[in-house]
Design a protein around this motif. Structure first.
Motif, short mmCIF file in Angstrom:
data_model
loop_
_atom_site.label_atom_id
_atom_site.label_comp_id
_atom_site.label_asym_id
_atom_site.label_seq_id
_atom_site.Cartn_x
_atom_site.Cartn_y
_atom_site.Cartn_z
N PHE A 42 1.02 -1.09 -0.13
CA PHE A 42 0.04 -0.21 -0.03
C PHE A 42 0.82 1.26 0.60
O PHE A 42 1.93 1.23 0.72
CB PHE A 42 -0.81 0.48 1.05
N LEU A 43 0.80 2.00 -1.16
CA LEU A 43 1.93 3.40 -1.10
C LEU A 43 0.76 4.42 -1.40
O LEU A 43 -0.21 4.15 -1.37
CB LEU A 43 2.26 3.13 -2.63
N GLY A 44 1.43 5.55 -0.46
CA GLY A 44 0.33 7.22 -0.33
C GLY A 44 0.92 7.33 0.88
O GLY A 44 2.66 7.96 1.18
N THR A 45 1.26 8.93 0.17
CA THR A 45 1.62 10.29 0.94
C THR A 45 1.08 9.71 3.00
O THR A 45 0.49 9.25 3.20
CB THR A 45 0.86 11.17 0.31
N SER A 46 2.73 10.87 3.86
CA SER A 46 1.88 10.74 4.71
C SER A 46 0.24 11.15 5.00
O SER A 46 0.04 11.88 4.66
CB SER A 46 2.96 11.74 5.61
N GLY A 47 -0.53 10.47 5.97
CA GLY A 47 -1.69 10.71 5.98
C GLY A 47 -2.74 10.38 5.18
O GLY A 47 -3.96 10.29 5.77
#
Ligand SMILES: Nc1ncnc2c1ncn2[C@@H]1O[C@H](COP(=O)(O)OP(=O)(O)O)[C@@H](O)[C@H]1O
Ligand SMILES: [Mg+2]
Length: 251
Positions: free
Chosen positions: A32-37
């Motif tokens: 699962f890839l995503g920015t902080s938050g």
């Protein structure tokens, strides 16, 4: 193996995880890839009931996780915490041996298992088994966190930015030793990260998250070459070199 259906978790008016569904097959390694938050940690913690969803359901091997006692559930799920989460007043040996102790293994068997894992993760047992976490470097602490998650050989491994807080050289070293572990063969792994190269490197399948939702799911090729939205396109902008690097090294 793991089936997540329409889970939502709110904090006040904010949806940290917003109606997320996905399935992971046995032995699959997904990222699962995503920015902080974007909701990665909240999502991961709901799988082993460190956080409960407001709605939706999660099944492992067909069984609802809510119908299992958390302690029981977690024996089959190794968890590597963001910032390692080691117990500061436990020695390295005690930290790694936590789940085997809960399972009632004999002392000798635990000691043997700790030695094996420390050697595989390049931590000298003689030097470090009696040490406390604050006597180790960040990279060594992450190695202990990984060893602890693997101690009872659980079929599922959840990893929250396991290489995130490390400098690039240390990160590459820890990751290399991690990837070589024979322990990982046939394990189902869900890893969350904000690091694009890491996703390209480790994932069979990537889930790109934003604002608590899965924006797109697919292979690195799918996301990179066939972005579903402008957000996905922008997210991978400028990553061509990295993408090609891992593509060439994977095949
Ligand atoms: N205990 C909490 N109380 C209030 N808000 C929270 C809490 N945990 C997470 N959040 C919020 O939920 C969102 C997702 O957080 P998190 O799952 O930690 O994201 P990530 O791991 O992707 O950085 C963020 O906006 C965060 O501020
Ligand atoms: Mg997080």
């Amino acid at each position: 193996m793991i089936a997540v259906n329409n889970i939502t978790r709110t904090y006040g008016a904010h949806k940290a995880v917003d109606n997320v569904s996905f399935a992971v097959e046995k032995g699959e390694n997904v990222v699962f890839l995503g920015t902080s938050g974007s909701g990665k940690t909240t999502l991961l913690k709901m799988i082993n009931r460190l956080i409960e969803p407001d709605s939706g359901e999660i099944r492992i091997e067909g069984r609802l996780v809510t119908e299992q006692r958390p302690e029981q559930l977690r024996r089959g799920i190794g968890y590597v915490f963001q910032n390692n989460g080691l117990f500061p007043h436990y020695t390295i040996e005690e930290n790694i041996g936590i789940v085997p102790r809960l399972l009632g293994w004999e002392r000798d068997r635990i000691a043997q298992r700790v030695t094996t894992l420390m050697e595989k993760l390049r931590l000298s047992p003689a030097q470090y088994r009696g040490a406390y976490p604050n006597e180790l470097s960040g990279g060594q602490q992450q190695r202990v966190g990984i060893a602890r998650a693997l101690a009872a050989d659980p079929p599922i491994l959840l990893m929250d930015e396991p290489f995130g807080a490390l400098d690039p050289i240390t990160r590459a070293r820890v990751k290399k030793d991690f990837k070589e572990l024979d322990e990982l063969r046939s394990k189902t792994i869900i890893l969350v990260t904000h690091d694009i190269p890491e996703a390209f490197e480790l994932a069979d399948r990537i889930f790109l998250m934003d604002g608590g939702r899965i924006i797109q799911e697919g292979s690195a090729d799918d996301l990179f070459d066939r972005p579903a939205t402008q957000y996905v396109k922008d997210f991978f902008e400028g990553q061509r070199y990295i993408f090609d690097h891992f593509k060439n090294n994977k095949s």
